[in-house]
Design an enzyme around this catalytic site. Structure first.
Site, mmCIF file in Angstrom:
data_model
loop_
_atom_site.group_PDB
_atom_site.id
_atom_site.type_symbol
_atom_site.label_atom_id
_atom_site.label_comp_id
_atom_site.label_asym_id
_atom_site.label_seq_id
_atom_site.Cartn_x
_atom_site.Cartn_y
_atom_site.Cartn_z
ATOM 1 C CG ASP A 127 -27.531 -32.992 22.812
ATOM 2 O OD1 ASP A 127 -27.623 -31.750 22.877
ATOM 3 O OD2 ASP A 127 -28.512 -33.758 22.748
ATOM 4 N NE ARG A 128 -18.900 -29.810 21.537
ATOM 5 C CZ ARG A 128 -19.007 -29.270 20.331
ATOM 6 N NH1 ARG A 128 -19.274 -30.008 19.289
ATOM 7 N NH2 ARG A 128 -18.829 -27.987 20.147
ATOM 8 C CG LEU A 129 -23.867 -37.649 22.585
ATOM 9 C CD1 LEU A 129 -25.170 -38.203 23.146
ATOM 10 C CD2 LEU A 129 -22.669 -38.364 23.228
#
Ligand SMILES: Cc1cc2nc3c(=O)[nH]c(=O)nc-3n(C[C@H](O)[C@H](O)[C@H](O)COP(=O)(O)O)c2cc1C
Length: 196
Positions: A174-176
């Site tokens: 999730d791009r985290l």
């Protein structure tokens, strides 16, 4: 990836990541080297990491190449490694200095003879007439060296980037992503987490 899980010394942590990148079957030593003119105009290319210890990251090149001239006029650079298979990126920044002649000599001697001759005849980064001219110059140089030793050219050697910041980046869902940056503050390495 938690900052506390990484080695207190980022060079040790880089060595771990390099070993893991090699085990994953990548070419761990390929890194993008960014330099800039004194006016701040950047350029970047891949070079190979040929040495790493507490002093910094070493690569070898023609000192009259574009990168060599830029480093002569503005001795600051950045390195980026990317290991897709591991979802890892490593960023390094700091001042750059030429290595001592003995260090360049020692590495030069490990290079294949053909690469040494090629370094002599190639005016790296400068325009040349055509491929044939290059091949002819190589053949002429190979003949004139004969069986003699091929010495280190005065315009060729290593540089060492002395890191002031080193960032470890790990892909997360999730791009985290996880980012941990080490900064040298009064000769001590400090760690902090950065937003992805
Ligand atoms: C995988 C790879 C490794 C390379 N390693 C080096 C190197 O160690 N030293 C070098 O001078 N050029 C190396 N090159 C060539 C450089 O990318 C570049 O073309 C050359 O150094 C000239 O760059 P410049 O005109 O910006 O100075 C490598 C290229 C690739 C693709």
């Amino acid at each position: 990836m938690e900052p506390e899980e990484l080695a207190p010394d980022p060079i040790v942590q880089v060595q771990r990541w390099l070993a893991e990148a090699e085990a994953a079957g990548t070419t761990p030593a390929a890194m993008t080297l960014a330099t800039a003119t004194p006016a701040g105009r950047p350029s970047a290319r891949i070079v190979l990491l040929r040495g790493l210890d507490a002093r910094g990251f070493v690569f070898f090149t023609n000192r009259e190449s574009r990168k060599g001239l830029e480093l002569g006029a503005n001795p600051q650079a950045a390195l980026v490694f990317h290991w897709w298979e591991l979802g890892r990126q490593l960023r390094v920044e700091g001042p750059v200095e030429p290595v001592e002649d003995g260090e360049s000599e020692a590495y030069w001697e490990t290079r294949p003879r053909a690469s040494r001759i090629a370094a002599w005849i190639s005016p790296q980064s400068r325009p040349i007439a055509d491929r044939r001219a290059l091949d002819e110059q190589y053949a002429q140089a190979a003949e004139s060296f004969g069986d003699d030793a091929v010495p280190l050219p005065p315009f060729w050697g290593g540089y060492r980037l002395r890191p002031e910041t080193i960032e470890f980046w790990l892909h997360r869902d999730d791009r985290l992503h996880d980012r941990v940056r080490y900064s040298l503050v009064e000769k001590e390495w400090r760690r902090e987490r950065l937003a992805p």
